[in-house]
Design a protein around this motif. Structure first.
Motif, PDB file in Angstrom:
ATOM      1  N   SER B 380     -11.365  45.717 -51.950  1.00 11.66           N
ATOM      2  CA  SER B 380     -12.435  44.823 -51.516  1.00 11.66           C
ATOM      3  C   SER B 380     -12.092  44.147 -50.185  1.00 11.66           C
ATOM      4  O   SER B 380     -12.974  43.840 -49.397  1.00 11.66           O
ATOM      5  CB  SER B 380     -12.708  43.777 -52.593  1.00 11.66           C
ATOM      6  N   ALA B 381     -10.813  43.973 -49.931  1.00 10.14           N
ATOM      7  CA  ALA B 381     -10.420  43.298 -48.690  1.00 10.14           C
ATOM      8  C   ALA B 381     -10.444  44.236 -47.489  1.00 10.14           C
ATOM      9  O   ALA B 381     -10.244  43.801 -46.353  1.00 10.14           O
ATOM     10  CB  ALA B 381      -9.020  42.702 -48.851  1.00 10.14           C
ATOM     11  N   ASP B 382     -10.685  45.520 -47.732  1.00 13.31           N
ATOM     12  CA  ASP B 382     -10.571  46.488 -46.638  1.00 13.31           C
ATOM     13  C   ASP B 382     -11.554  46.242 -45.497  1.00 13.31           C
ATOM     14  O   ASP B 382     -11.230  46.483 -44.336  1.00 13.31           O
ATOM     15  CB  ASP B 382     -10.732  47.919 -47.168  1.00 13.31           C
ATOM     16  N   LEU B 383     -12.766  45.800 -45.828  1.00  9.97           N
ATOM     17  CA  LEU B 383     -13.739  45.621 -44.757  1.00  9.97           C
ATOM     18  C   LEU B 383     -13.358  44.449 -43.860  1.00  9.97           C
ATOM     19  O   LEU B 383     -13.454  44.540 -42.637  1.00  9.97           O
ATOM     20  CB  LEU B 383     -15.150  45.428 -45.323  1.00  9.97           C
ATOM     21  N   ASP B 384     -12.882  43.379 -44.473  1.00  7.58           N
ATOM     22  CA  ASP B 384     -12.415  42.254 -43.659  1.00  7.58           C
ATOM     23  C   ASP B 384     -11.207  42.672 -42.830  1.00  7.58           C
ATOM     24  O   ASP B 384     -11.047  42.270 -41.675  1.00  7.58           O
ATOM     25  CB  ASP B 384     -12.036  41.060 -44.552  1.00  7.58           C
ATOM     26  N   LEU B 385     -10.367  43.491 -43.437  1.00  6.69           N
ATOM     27  CA  LEU B 385      -9.187  43.972 -42.715  1.00  6.69           C
ATOM     28  C   LEU B 385      -9.625  44.813 -41.511  1.00  6.69           C
ATOM     29  O   LEU B 385      -9.142  44.632 -40.392  1.00  6.69           O
ATOM     30  CB  LEU B 385      -8.307  44.799 -43.660  1.00  6.69           C
ATOM     31  N   LEU B 386     -10.590  45.720 -41.734  1.00  3.78           N
ATOM     32  CA  LEU B 386     -11.088  46.545 -40.627  1.00  3.78           C
ATOM     33  C   LEU B 386     -11.634  45.677 -39.499  1.00  3.78           C
ATOM     34  O   LEU B 386     -11.372  45.932 -38.324  1.00  3.78           O
ATOM     35  CB  LEU B 386     -12.191  47.494 -41.128  1.00  3.78           C
ATOM     36  N   LEU B 387     -12.381  44.639 -39.887  1.00  2.51           N
ATOM     37  CA  LEU B 387     -12.955  43.769 -38.856  1.00  2.51           C
ATOM     38  C   LEU B 387     -11.868  43.000 -38.119  1.00  2.51           C
ATOM     39  O   LEU B 387     -11.952  42.803 -36.905  1.00  2.51           O
ATOM     40  CB  LEU B 387     -13.969  42.808 -39.483  1.00  2.51           C
ATOM     41  N   ASP B 388     -10.842  42.593 -38.853  1.00  6.47           N
ATOM     42  CA  ASP B 388      -9.768  41.853 -38.197  1.00  6.47           C
ATOM     43  C   ASP B 388      -8.981  42.760 -37.263  1.00  6.47           C
ATOM     44  O   ASP B 388      -8.612  42.370 -36.158  1.00  6.47           O
ATOM     45  CB  ASP B 388      -8.843  41.214 -39.235  1.00  6.47           C
ATOM     46  N   LEU B 389      -8.721  43.991 -37.710  1.00  3.11           N
ATOM     47  CA  LEU B 389      -8.035  44.940 -36.831  1.00  3.11           C
ATOM     48  C   LEU B 389      -8.893  45.206 -35.597  1.00  3.11           C
ATOM     49  O   LEU B 389      -8.385  45.279 -34.476  1.00  3.11           O
ATOM     50  CB  LEU B 389      -7.769  46.267 -37.554  1.00  3.11           C
ATOM     51  N   ALA B 390     -10.192  45.358 -35.820  1.00  2.24           N
ATOM     52  CA  ALA B 390     -11.097  45.606 -34.686  1.00  2.24           C
ATOM     53  C   ALA B 390     -11.014  44.454 -33.693  1.00  2.24           C
ATOM     54  O   ALA B 390     -10.993  44.662 -32.475  1.00  2.24           O
ATOM     55  CB  ALA B 390     -12.524  45.791 -35.177  1.00  2.24           C
ATOM     56  N   ASP B 391     -10.914  43.236 -34.220  1.00  2.00           N
ATOM     57  CA  ASP B 391     -10.770  42.078 -33.341  1.00  2.00           C
ATOM     58  C   ASP B 391      -9.462  42.160 -32.560  1.00  2.00           C
ATOM     59  O   ASP B 391      -9.407  41.876 -31.372  1.00  2.00           O
ATOM     60  CB  ASP B 391     -10.818  40.793 -34.180  1.00  2.00           C
ATOM     61  N   ASN B 392      -8.400  42.595 -33.239  1.00  2.94           N
ATOM     62  CA  ASN B 392      -7.103  42.712 -32.574  1.00  2.94           C
ATOM     63  C   ASN B 392      -7.049  43.878 -31.596  1.00  2.94           C
ATOM     64  O   ASN B 392      -6.101  44.014 -30.835  1.00  2.94           O
ATOM     65  CB  ASN B 392      -5.983  42.863 -33.607  1.00  2.94           C
ATOM     66  N   ASP B 403     -11.322  49.420 -27.776  1.00  4.32           N
ATOM     67  CA  ASP B 403     -12.605  48.740 -27.987  1.00  4.32           C
ATOM     68  C   ASP B 403     -13.650  49.739 -28.479  1.00  4.32           C
ATOM     69  O   ASP B 403     -14.494  49.428 -29.324  1.00  4.32           O
ATOM     70  CB  ASP B 403     -13.122  48.121 -26.676  1.00  4.32           C
ATOM     71  N   SER B 404     -13.570  50.954 -27.915  1.00  6.74           N
ATOM     72  CA  SER B 404     -14.535  51.991 -28.289  1.00  6.74           C
ATOM     73  C   SER B 404     -14.382  52.391 -29.740  1.00  6.74           C
ATOM     74  O   SER B 404     -15.355  52.707 -30.410  1.00  6.74           O
ATOM     75  CB  SER B 404     -14.336  53.227 -27.403  1.00  6.74           C
ATOM     76  N   CYS B 405     -13.147  52.410 -30.203  1.00  8.06           N
ATOM     77  CA  CYS B 405     -12.901  52.738 -31.605  1.00  8.06           C
ATOM     78  C   CYS B 405     -13.435  51.620 -32.495  1.00  8.06           C
ATOM     79  O   CYS B 405     -13.994  51.857 -33.559  1.00  8.06           O
ATOM     80  CB  CYS B 405     -11.403  52.929 -31.823  1.00  8.06           C
ATOM     81  N   ALA B 406     -13.282  50.399 -32.004  1.00  7.96           N
ATOM     82  CA  ALA B 406     -13.684  49.251 -32.809  1.00  7.96           C
ATOM     83  C   ALA B 406     -15.200  49.098 -32.884  1.00  7.96           C
ATOM     84  O   ALA B 406     -15.736  48.645 -33.905  1.00  7.96           O
ATOM     85  CB  ALA B 406     -13.052  47.975 -32.234  1.00  7.96           C
ATOM     86  N   ALA B 407     -15.902  49.498 -31.812  1.00 12.79           N
ATOM     87  CA  ALA B 407     -17.345  49.222 -31.746  1.00 12.79           C
ATOM     88  C   ALA B 407     -18.130  49.821 -32.914  1.00 12.79           C
ATOM     89  O   ALA B 407     -18.903  49.109 -33.573  1.00 12.79           O
ATOM     90  CB  ALA B 407     -17.911  49.697 -30.402  1.00 12.79           C
ATOM     91  N   PRO B 408     -17.985  51.118 -33.201  1.00 13.66           N
ATOM     92  CA  PRO B 408     -18.740  51.657 -34.347  1.00 13.66           C
ATOM     93  C   PRO B 408     -18.284  51.074 -35.683  1.00 13.66           C
ATOM     94  O   PRO B 408     -19.097  50.954 -36.612  1.00 13.66           O
ATOM     95  CB  PRO B 408     -18.473  53.164 -34.305  1.00 13.66           C
ATOM     96  N   VAL B 409     -17.024  50.692 -35.771  1.00 14.44           N
ATOM     97  CA  VAL B 409     -16.528  50.106 -37.023  1.00 14.44           C
ATOM     98  C   VAL B 409     -17.185  48.747 -37.252  1.00 14.44           C
ATOM     99  O   VAL B 409     -17.740  48.471 -38.321  1.00 14.44           O
ATOM    100  CB  VAL B 409     -14.986  49.954 -36.993  1.00 14.44           C
ATOM    101  N   ILE B 410     -17.149  47.925 -36.209  1.00 12.18           N
ATOM    102  CA  ILE B 410     -17.713  46.575 -36.343  1.00 12.18           C
ATOM    103  C   ILE B 410     -19.216  46.663 -36.641  1.00 12.18           C
ATOM    104  O   ILE B 410     -19.720  46.082 -37.608  1.00 12.18           O
ATOM    105  CB  ILE B 410     -17.499  45.756 -35.050  1.00 12.18           C
ATOM    106  N   SER B 411     -19.917  47.439 -35.805  1.00  8.69           N
ATOM    107  CA  SER B 411     -21.366  47.491 -35.989  1.00  8.69           C
ATOM    108  C   SER B 411     -21.720  48.192 -37.302  1.00  8.69           C
ATOM    109  O   SER B 411     -22.691  47.827 -37.962  1.00  8.69           O
ATOM    110  CB  SER B 411     -22.028  48.195 -34.805  1.00  8.69           C
ATOM    111  N   GLY B 412     -20.930  49.179 -37.674  1.00  4.94           N
ATOM    112  CA  GLY B 412     -21.178  49.882 -38.933  1.00  4.94           C
ATOM    113  C   GLY B 412     -21.092  48.934 -40.116  1.00  4.94           C
ATOM    114  O   GLY B 412     -21.964  48.909 -40.993  1.00  4.94           O
ATOM    115  N   ILE B 413     -20.015  48.129 -40.134  1.00  7.51           N
ATOM    116  CA  ILE B 413     -19.838  47.210 -41.262  1.00  7.51           C
ATOM    117  C   ILE B 413     -20.904  46.117 -41.231  1.00  7.51           C
ATOM    118  O   ILE B 413     -21.468  45.743 -42.267  1.00  7.51           O
ATOM    119  CB  ILE B 413     -18.416  46.605 -41.255  1.00  7.51           C
ATOM    120  N   GLN B 414     -21.204  45.637 -40.018  1.00  7.89           N
ATOM    121  CA  GLN B 414     -22.186  44.551 -39.925  1.00  7.89           C
ATOM    122  C   GLN B 414     -23.591  45.013 -40.308  1.00  7.89           C
ATOM    123  O   GLN B 414     -24.331  44.302 -40.968  1.00  7.89           O
ATOM    124  CB  GLN B 414     -22.196  43.977 -38.501  1.00  7.89           C
ATOM    125  N   LYS B 415     -23.940  46.216 -39.881  1.00 13.16           N
ATOM    126  CA  LYS B 415     -25.334  46.640 -40.039  1.00 13.16           C
ATOM    127  C   LYS B 415     -25.560  47.562 -41.232  1.00 13.16           C
ATOM    128  O   LYS B 415     -26.689  47.741 -41.657  1.00 13.16           O
ATOM    129  CB  LYS B 415     -25.803  47.343 -38.762  1.00 13.16           C
TER     130      LYS B 415
END
Lengths: 521, 435, 165
Positions: B380-392, B403-415
């Motif tokens: 359950s913590a994986d999505l928060d972890l992904l977002l935190d890694l994306a931030d880092n 940043d390019s790797c993070a963009a689809p991850v962040i937007s994917g999880i958010q949307k």
């Protein structure tokens, strides 16, 4: 504010630095350490570790302090929450594939990864469920082992070989998280200065085979010293574990050796731990050389000096301190003296990327000290003069068999030695002296720079510095004379040194007498 | 034209007019289609006049960043006595992007002409066209065209008899996405690992071989001859929306549309029309689920965001993503978005140059977490972890690959969070179980 | 595809050396010839052998380690021998969404390679997955040697492979 400087604020400290200074160095001036891995002041900065990201007000993104020039009026935050989170993130990334094998790692205790993680990293990991990257240990040749699992790819080693040694034998291979440092299989890391990659490695990835598993860093005592290997005078740290010297490492001195030493110097420490040291003084009596106390030893030396009127030859080893040379010559003042230092010759091996830094051909640390004090004679001529002299003073200089035979024909020999020369039947006095790692003293390098070394271990038996022996024998000749009590006093008392004390030299030394780089005869 | 499909009435063919015509590939065929008129015209112009014309046209970089082209040319030093270089970025490697390929394959002389005018615009005598190693066929076509242009004296020591030297060389890459980053591209030409460089120094100060350098995308340069012959005002007038987005844009559309291909639109065309009219909409019985509009490095858009979006720099930004390179990946409701995001993360992990810690380790770790979620082993913590890694990983590195790797991850999880939750809760059967 | 020379034969024969020197006039440094030189070596031997690395290093006044570092950065250079026909299949998202994985399976099956990266027992084929080939509207694009082939489907694989004996 002047044209040549900029003033800025770093973590609330105002600091003024020369224009062009990078933030990481400006922060040092402000007393703020910006944690970093890839940055090294003697190497070009690639800004890849991303540890030194700092916040600069009005800039949209955090910037790497190692490649960002300090600007007028900047307000820099090294310990802001955002900068700390950035570093925490980098540390976490660096640790996910790290084996965490500190208990068996030589670097433990002096590891920058360990230090910064301890300082600001997270206590746990969020990477617990995945296998870690594994690559086998590789022998890079000569003294260097590469342990890729600990590598953080800071590339300091690659940059050292490329830009400083100028022999590109190391490289980053592959891409992404498969990348490692590699060496061409057909080549070895046998460059004379290659051992520096071990010191440069901020983690335990490049380790010295010679030092492997020898000691834990926290058990080591570290003593500032000067490499006795050649006339360059590289500043070193002598690391001892329970009185045993276990390694030599470079000590930064931007004027002499920057952050480096050569492998010859690095490896030349085993003599410091010799077990066959001369521990007791002896003077020749009815039964040959008989053990005795310092008092009678000094008296005999004083007598030998006072008795004769003929010539005296002084044969010096390359590691004899300036203090000792000076006081031996003062002891002999009034006599006709031929004094020379033994200077083995070797190849000159420069460190290509650094101006005026080389393993010098003249493999004697204090040649220029000897020359400054008037002991610059031709070694071979000095040896050849021995048979015609009343007295030879042999100061820790090893002699070849031929040379021994010549010196054996002198009237008498006083040996001030760390290890006795047993072949000399005409030895009148055998006095145990300290080696350079057991005494304080000064060497003068090829640029006329006087540099101090400190005692790293306890002298064996009754050994005393050679200057102490000479000065106390000198004092015996006249009640008005007082021998100096310390090496610093001994140095200051020498006319050629003009009152110079050890304290005045600090730990990076001082140019006292630019010596023309004279050849060795 | 919407290669490989016939031209659509809502297209504005400028660069793509001759796509699909074999004859347009030859020098003779190109000249017959009005080729090299612009170059001859430009050879009569001053550098300043060329730069002013391009500035006035509003042409912005078509590689992804959208930086005004004329302004970039204007950064080049004057009278510095050093050689200047033009690099044409033909390293098109952004997943979903294949527009430059068609320009090179069908109208190689358009690119050569654009490069030649570009040289004049930045006072360079040499242009290197860096083309990705995988583009074997386009590279051969381009090399043949360059040889033809040299043989005819169009370029060379005395370009078109002008007395000016214009050299154009094709330099082939060898498989590295990151070489599309302009400083990495220069390193690749120099015979180095394709590692992005720290900026500053900027290429206009110290670029290829340490000399002042401008790097332009294929599409950008190919547009320049049209601006020279038809005028900046004409080009600037091609806009359906924001005055900051002018001219035409090649959009390569792929994924679940009826007619994937390369379409040339006037800036500002509604994205809805692009997908549903030009590309024929979704496959039979399917509905739109998501669009990645600017190559894989930009945030994912929802159908709602697509609905009101004008296809230009400002319009897409306002709708939560970026125009980027104009490589549009369209996904219908059959798409396993989590799986596709994992594929993209894996792509970036594969392509990371390994310099920066955050990128080297972050892209690989991100991929592993996504793989684990797909295996049904996510926590359950994986999505928060992904977002935190994306931030880092965002804004922390030398270039923007992380940043390019993070963009689809962040937007994917958010949307599209329910897609992730389905795997985490077990509502969706795991895939990749063999991995 | 031509038969390759054995790796012990030099890359820079008279003809290739002349080509290299002709390219040299384009660049202010010899180092810039590295990518072209590596391509020539791969063309000659089918892969880039340690001997070729030494030779290139000598020609370009670089060290072999440096050459290795650059060569391993670019994924299209082979550091090991590969099949006579080298097949690269795009499996990045846009292709993946439209069936690329089925094409990979068909290729592995028909070539007899079995696994990605493995060479078929007859030495004829090696199949690998690659990241985006830049032809996303033509799913699935593949490269066989230097031939760029668009719109491959599992059904067309057998006929296609027959053209590569």
């Amino acid at each position: 504010m002047s044209d040549a400087t900029v003033s800025l604020s770093i973590d609330g400290m105002d600091v003024t630095v020369p224009k062009g200074t990078m933030l990481i160095e400006a922060a040092k001036q402000a007393g703020v350490v910006v944690p970093h891995y890839c940055y090294h002041p003697s190497l070009p900065s690639p800004a890849v570790c991303r540890m030194c990201l700092v916040e600069v007000e009005k800039l949209p993104k955090m910037v790497p302090a190692c490649v960002t020039t300090a600007g007028e009026g900047q307000v820099v935050h090294v310990h802001s929450p955002a900068a700390k989170k950035a570093r925490e993130g980098v540390l976490e990334f660096l640790l996910i594939n790290h084996p965490l094998d500190c208990p068996i790692c030589d670097q433990a205790g002096e590891c920058e990864l360990q230090d910064f993680v301890f300082q600001e990293g997270q206590a746990g990991t969020r990477y617990a469920d995945y296998p870690k990257r594994f690559n086998p240990v590789e022998d890079f040749g000569h003294d260097v082992l590469y342990i890729p699992n600990r590598c953080i790819l800071c590339t300091r080693c690659v940059r050292f070989m490329d830009h400083v040694a100028e022999e590109s034998v190391l490289t980053v291979s592959e891409r992404g998280d498969r990348a490692t440092i590699s060496i061409d299989p057909a080549h070895r890391l046998d460059h004379q200065w290659a051992g520096n990659v071990v010191d440069l490695c901020p983690v335990g990835s490049l380790v010295s085979k010679d030092f492997l598993h020898k000691a834990r860093a926290w058990d080591l005592d570290k003593t500032a010293s000067v490499c006795p290997g050649c006339t360059q005078g590289c500043n070193i740290m002598v690391d001892t574990r329970d009185e045993v010297v276990v390694r030599l490492r470079p000590r930064p001195n931007l004027e002499v050796n920057r952050h480096f030493i050569c492998d010859t110097g690095r490896a030349d420490y085993r003599w410091m731990n010799r077990g066959d040291r001369l521990e007791e003084a002896a003077v020749r009596g009815e039964q040959g050389l008989e053990g005795t106390a310092w008092e009678s030893t000094l008296e005999r030396v004083a007598a030998l000096v006072a008795e004769g009127e003929g010539a005296v030859t002084v044969l010096l080893g390359g590691r004899v301190s300036t203090e000792s040379i000076g006081w031996i010559l003062r002891l002999l003042s009034g006599r006709r003296v031929t004094a020379a230092m033994r200077v083995p010759l070797g190849d000159e091996v420069p460190l290509a990327g650094m101006a005026n830094l080389a393993l010098r051909a003249e493999r004697a640390a204090n040649l220029h000290g000897a020359q400054l004090l008037g002991a610059g004679a031709d070694w071979h001529a000095a040896v050849a003069s021995a048979p015609d002299t009343d007295l030879v003073i042999l100061v820790d200089a090893p002699l070849s068999d031929t040379e021994l035979a010549v010196v054996a024909r002198a009237g008498a020999v006083v040996q001030l030695s760390t290890v006795a020369e047993p072949g000399l039947e005409n030895t009148a006095v055998l006095a145990p002296i300290t080696s350079m790692v057991e005494e304080q003293g000064v060497f003068i390098n090829r640029d006329g720079r006087a540099q101090r070394f400190l005692p790293a271990r306890t002298p064996p038996g009754m050994a005393r510095p050679a200057w102490w022996v000479a000065a106390n024998a000198w004092a015996l000749a006249d009640e008005a004379r007082t021998a100096p009590a310390t090496a610093s006093e001994a140095l200051a008392a020498l006319p050629a040194l003009d009152g110079l004390t050890h304290a005045q030299l600090g730990f990076t030394g001082r140019v006292i007498a630019p010596v023309a780089a004279g050849g060795v005869r | 034209m919407g290669y490989p499909h016939p031209i659509h009435p809502k297209e504005t063919p400028v660069l793509s007019t001759h796509f699909g015509e074999m004859e347009a590939r030859s020098l003779e065929g190109w000249v017959a289609r009005g080729g090299y008129v612009a170059l001859r015209q430009a050879l009569e112009m001053t550098t300043e006049a060329i730069v002013d014309e391009v500035k006035a046209s509003g042409l912005r970089g078509r590689g992804g960043a959208g930086f005004p082209c004329g302004m970039k040319w204007g950064f080049m030093p004057k009278d510095d006595g050093r050689p200047h270089y033009l690099c044409c970025n033909a390293d098109e490697s952004e997943p979903g992007t294949f527009k430059d390929r068609e320009i090179i394959r069908w109208t190689p002389h358009a690119l050569i002409e654009g490069c030649a005018i570009g040289c004049l615009g930045i006072r360079a005598e040499t242009c290197f066209i860096f083309i990705r190693g995988e583009y074997t066929e386009p590279a051969e076509i381009l090399e043949r065209a360059v040889a033809e242009a040299y043989a005819a004296g169009v370029i060379g020591p005395d370009a078109c008899g002008s007395g000016k030297r214009i050299d154009i060389f094709v330099h082939r890459g060898a498989g590295a996405y990151i070489c599309g980053e302009e400083t990495a591209l220069m390193n690749a030409i120099e015979g180095k690992r394709g590692n992005p460089r720290i900026k500053p120094p900027f290429p206009a100060v110290s670029g290829l071989f340490g000399m002042p350098t401008t790097i332009n995308n294929v599409e950008t340069l190919a547009a320049v001859p049209h601006i020279i012959t038809r005028g900046a005002a004409w080009y600037a007038g091609l806009s359906l929306s924001s005055p900051k987005s002018t001219g035409t844009k090649l959009i390569s559309v792929c994924g679940h549309v009826q007619r994937p291909g390369t379409y040339e639109i006037t800036m500002g065309l509604p994205m809805q029309e692009l997908i549903f009219d030009l590309c024929g909409g979704m496959r039979e019985g399917r509905t739109l689920k998501a669009v990645i509009p600017g190559g894989s490095s930009v945030p994912i858009m929802t159908p709602e965001e697509v609905a009101g979006c004008a296809t230009d720099y400002e319009g897409i930004a306002a709708s939560g993503s970026l125009l980027g390179s104009g490589g549009m990946i369209v996904m219908d409701d059959s798409t396993d978005l989590v799986y596709q995001i994992m594929r993209l993360a894996r792509f970036y992990a594969h392509e990371s140059c390994a310099q920066c810690t955050n990128c080297r380790e972050g892209t690989a770790w991100t991929t592993r977490i996504l793989e684990r979620i797909l295996r049904g082993e996510g926590k359950s913590a994986d999505l928060d972890l992904l977002l935190d890694l994306a931030d880092n990983m965002t804004g922390r590195t030398i270039c923007v690959l992380a940043d390019s790797c993070a963009a689809p991850v962040i937007s994917g999880i958010q949307k599209f969070r329910p897609d992730f939750d389905a795997y985490l809760t077990g509502a969706r059967a795991p895939v990749m179980v063999e991995a | 595809m031509t038969e390759h020379a054995t790796p012990t034969e030099p890359v820079f024969t008279t003809e290739r050396k002349a080509r290299l020197e002709a390219l040299a006039t384009r660049y202010p440094t010899r180092q810039a010839l590295l990518l072209p030189a590596l391509w020539m070596a791969q063309q000659a031997h089918g892969w880039i052998s340690p001997e070729a690395i030494e030779e290139i290093a000598t020609e370009l006044e670089l060290t072999p380690a440096y050459v290795r570092g650059v060569l391993t950065f670019y994924t299209m250079y082979h550091t090991h021998p590969v099949g006579r026909h080298f097949i690269q299949v795009c499996t990045t998202s846009p292709c993946n969404m439209c069936g690329a994985e089925d094409v990979v399976a068909a290729l592995l099956d028909h070539t007899g390679c079995g696994d990605l990266g493995a060479t078929s027992p007859d030495g004829r084929f090696t199949v690998i997955e690659v990241e985006c080939l830049g032809a996303c509207a033509f799913v699935t694009p593949i490269l066989i040697n230097d031939d760029f082939i668009e719109s491959v489907t599992p059904d067309t694989v057998a006929d296609l492979l027959a053209r590569y004996p």
